[in-house]
Scaffold this motif. Structure first.
Motif, PDB file in Angstrom:
ATOM      1  N   ARG A  13       0.836  -1.108  -0.251  1.00 53.47           N
ATOM      2  CA  ARG A  13       0.023   0.274   0.046  1.00 53.47           C
ATOM      3  C   ARG A  13       1.215   0.904   0.307  1.00 53.47           C
ATOM      4  O   ARG A  13       2.020   1.157  -0.045  1.00 53.47           O
ATOM      5  CB  ARG A  13      -1.159   0.253   1.445  1.00 53.47           C
ATOM      6  CG  ARG A  13      -0.088  -0.332   2.469  1.00 53.47           C
ATOM      7  CD  ARG A  13      -1.237   0.143   3.730  1.00 53.47           C
ATOM      8  NE  ARG A  13      -0.543  -0.153   5.082  1.00 53.47           N
ATOM      9  CZ  ARG A  13      -0.519   1.365   6.080  1.00 53.47           C
ATOM     10  NH1 ARG A  13      -1.468   1.942   4.880  1.00 53.47           N
ATOM     11  NH2 ARG A  13       0.391   1.371   6.860  1.00 53.47           N
ATOM     12  N   ALA A  14       0.325   2.289  -0.161  1.00 49.97           N
ATOM     13  CA  ALA A  14       1.355   3.822  -0.597  1.00 49.97           C
ATOM     14  C   ALA A  14       0.278   5.317   0.755  1.00 49.97           C
ATOM     15  O   ALA A  14      -1.068   4.028   0.766  1.00 49.97           O
ATOM     16  CB  ALA A  14       0.842   4.127  -1.851  1.00 49.97           C
ATOM     17  N   VAL A  15       1.048   5.212   0.796  1.00 52.22           N
ATOM     18  CA  VAL A  15       0.492   6.464   1.971  1.00 52.22           C
ATOM     19  C   VAL A  15      -0.035   8.009   0.841  1.00 52.22           C
ATOM     20  O   VAL A  15       1.578   8.073   1.194  1.00 52.22           O
ATOM     21  CB  VAL A  15       1.057   6.521   3.101  1.00 52.22           C
ATOM     22  CG1 VAL A  15      -0.033   8.038   4.256  1.00 52.22           C
ATOM     23  CG2 VAL A  15       0.627   5.413   4.471  1.00 52.22           C
ATOM     24  N   LEU A  16      -0.687   8.714   0.682  1.00 52.88           N
ATOM     25  CA  LEU A  16      -0.573   9.806   0.069  1.00 52.88           C
ATOM     26  C   LEU A  16      -0.124  10.522   0.424  1.00 52.88           C
ATOM     27  O   LEU A  16      -1.248  10.824   1.824  1.00 52.88           O
ATOM     28  CB  LEU A  16      -0.999   9.862  -1.552  1.00 52.88           C
ATOM     29  CG  LEU A  16      -1.428   8.837  -2.532  1.00 52.88           C
ATOM     30  CD1 LEU A  16      -2.457   8.666  -3.510  1.00 52.88           C
ATOM     31  CD2 LEU A  16       0.293   9.001  -3.176  1.00 52.88           C
ATOM     32  N   PRO A  17       0.348  12.088  -0.159  1.00 57.25           N
ATOM     33  CA  PRO A  17      -0.289  12.676   1.366  1.00 57.25           C
ATOM     34  C   PRO A  17      -0.856  13.703   1.886  1.00 57.25           C
ATOM     35  O   PRO A  17      -1.489  14.257   2.889  1.00 57.25           O
ATOM     36  CB  PRO A  17       0.732  14.452   0.383  1.00 57.25           C
ATOM     37  CG  PRO A  17       1.421  13.492  -0.522  1.00 57.25           C
ATOM     38  CD  PRO A  17       0.576  12.372  -0.901  1.00 57.25           C
ATOM     39  N   SER A  31      -2.671  23.040  19.661  1.00 57.57           N
ATOM     40  CA  SER A  31      -2.017  22.639  18.613  1.00 57.57           C
ATOM     41  C   SER A  31      -0.948  21.775  17.371  1.00 57.57           C
ATOM     42  O   SER A  31      -1.500  22.330  16.480  1.00 57.57           O
ATOM     43  CB  SER A  31      -1.232  24.348  18.441  1.00 57.57           C
ATOM     44  OG  SER A  31      -0.604  24.436  18.919  1.00 57.57           O
ATOM     45  N   VAL A  32      -0.892  21.204  17.919  1.00 57.58           N
ATOM     46  CA  VAL A  32       0.401  20.321  17.797  1.00 57.58           C
ATOM     47  C   VAL A  32      -0.898  18.236  16.669  1.00 57.58           C
ATOM     48  O   VAL A  32      -1.770  18.301  17.813  1.00 57.58           O
ATOM     49  CB  VAL A  32       0.908  19.568  18.728  1.00 57.58           C
ATOM     50  CG1 VAL A  32       2.145  18.593  17.693  1.00 57.58           C
ATOM     51  CG2 VAL A  32       1.854  20.822  19.182  1.00 57.58           C
ATOM     52  N   ARG A  33      -0.578  18.352  16.010  1.00 55.24           N
ATOM     53  CA  ARG A  33      -1.522  17.130  15.282  1.00 55.24           C
ATOM     54  C   ARG A  33       0.071  16.158  15.264  1.00 55.24           C
ATOM     55  O   ARG A  33       1.233  15.914  14.325  1.00 55.24           O
ATOM     56  CB  ARG A  33      -1.734  17.768  13.972  1.00 55.24           C
ATOM     57  CG  ARG A  33      -2.674  18.210  13.911  1.00 55.24           C
ATOM     58  CD  ARG A  33      -4.129  17.756  14.469  1.00 55.24           C
ATOM     59  NE  ARG A  33      -4.887  19.191  15.064  1.00 55.24           N
ATOM     60  CZ  ARG A  33      -5.433  19.585  16.160  1.00 55.24           C
ATOM     61  NH1 ARG A  33      -4.225  19.642  17.456  1.00 55.24           N
ATOM     62  NH2 ARG A  33      -6.117  20.580  15.382  1.00 55.24           N
ATOM     63  N   LEU A  34      -0.647  15.302  15.123  1.00 56.09           N
ATOM     64  CA  LEU A  34      -0.745  13.606  14.947  1.00 56.09           C
ATOM     65  C   LEU A  34      -0.975  12.884  13.714  1.00 56.09           C
ATOM     66  O   LEU A  34      -1.879  12.763  14.328  1.00 56.09           O
ATOM     67  CB  LEU A  34       0.449  12.961  16.615  1.00 56.09           C
ATOM     68  CG  LEU A  34       0.902  11.902  16.399  1.00 56.09           C
ATOM     69  CD1 LEU A  34       1.768  11.389  17.173  1.00 56.09           C
ATOM     70  CD2 LEU A  34      -0.607  10.366  15.824  1.00 56.09           C
ATOM     71  N   ALA A  35      -0.760  12.295  13.255  1.00 60.20           N
ATOM     72  CA  ALA A  35      -0.619  11.198  12.478  1.00 60.20           C
ATOM     73  C   ALA A  35       0.213   9.312  12.603  1.00 60.20           C
ATOM     74  O   ALA A  35       1.230   9.716  12.345  1.00 60.20           O
ATOM     75  CB  ALA A  35      -0.359  11.959  10.578  1.00 60.20           C
ATOM     76  N   ILE A  36      -0.873   8.742  12.235  1.00 59.85           N
ATOM     77  CA  ILE A  36      -0.287   7.444  13.085  1.00 59.85           C
ATOM     78  C   ILE A  36      -0.520   7.235  10.704  1.00 59.85           C
ATOM     79  O   ILE A  36      -1.013   7.246   9.764  1.00 59.85           O
ATOM     80  CB  ILE A  36      -1.349   6.339  13.502  1.00 59.85           C
ATOM     81  CG1 ILE A  36      -1.544   7.185  14.396  1.00 59.85           C
ATOM     82  CG2 ILE A  36      -0.129   5.468  12.737  1.00 59.85           C
ATOM     83  CD1 ILE A  36      -1.822   6.402  15.032  1.00 59.85           C
ATOM     84  N   LEU A  37       1.346   7.001   9.901  1.00 58.05           N
ATOM     85  CA  LEU A  37       1.130   6.083   9.015  1.00 58.05           C
ATOM     86  C   LEU A  37       1.406   4.765   8.818  1.00 58.05           C
ATOM     87  O   LEU A  37       0.716   4.067   7.995  1.00 58.05           O
ATOM     88  CB  LEU A  37       2.606   7.209   8.093  1.00 58.05           C
ATOM     89  CG  LEU A  37       2.847   7.961   8.322  1.00 58.05           C
ATOM     90  CD1 LEU A  37       3.596   9.166   7.503  1.00 58.05           C
ATOM     91  CD2 LEU A  37       1.355   8.477   7.206  1.00 58.05           C
ATOM     92  N   VAL A  38       1.734   4.006   9.913  1.00 54.97           N
ATOM     93  CA  VAL A  38       2.026   2.879   9.932  1.00 54.97           C
ATOM     94  C   VAL A  38       2.210   2.046  10.962  1.00 54.97           C
ATOM     95  O   VAL A  38       2.786   3.070  11.823  1.00 54.97           O
ATOM     96  CB  VAL A  38       3.596   2.439   8.772  1.00 54.97           C
ATOM     97  CG1 VAL A  38       4.318   0.813   8.685  1.00 54.97           C
ATOM     98  CG2 VAL A  38       3.772   2.756   7.672  1.00 54.97           C
TER      99      VAL A  38
END
Length: 140
Positions: A13-17, A31-38
């Motif tokens: 799979r690919a994670v696109l922006p 105000s800080v953000r965290l994104a889980i990619l893998v």
């Protein structure tokens, strides 16, 4: 004989922006953000996350139990080492930089010149301990 896969790595799979969806994280200022990619950062095993700090955002002195590798995706990543926030100790890392941070190393961040996005690769579980409990948003 096939070998087992790491969590969240058993299919191509690919994670696109445009698919990166940062969320608030209890251990960060609002105000800080965290994104889980893998992976699953709260569990043992490899994970990849992205952290977005807005302009002038700060993460006060803290440490992580796990070793971390930061890749700077955009903006300038300012990091300093030590138990107390010291603007003079900050080192600027431009996009494309890779920063290796050994576990248990006290450090701090400041989005001094504008928003930055860093990508963190590590082996979980993710941990974050502020050196001064008053800096920890989880302790109101």
């Amino acid at each position: 004989m096939s070998e087992g896969h790491q969590p969240d790595q058993d299919v191509f799979r690919a994670v696109l922006p445009e698919d990166v969806d940062g969320q608030p994280f209890a251990a960060f200022p609002p105000s800080v953000r965290l994104a889980i990619l893998v992976g699953h950062p709260s569990e043992p095993g490899p994970y990849v996350i992205r952290v977005k700090l807005p302009f002038d955002g700060k993460l006060m002195p803290h440490r992580h139990p796990e070793d971390r590798v930061y890749t700077i995706m955009s903006g300038v990543f300012y990091i300093g080492l030590g138990d107390e926030f010291d603007a003079d100790a900050l080192v600027a890392h431009p996009p494309g930089s890779v920063v290796v941070l050994p576990g248990a190393t006290p450090h701090f961040h400041w989005a001094r010149s504008g928003e930055y996005i860093s990508q963190v690769t590590a082996i979980g579980p993710l941990g974050l301990e502020y050196l001064d409990h008053r800096d920890d948003p989880r302790h109101g």
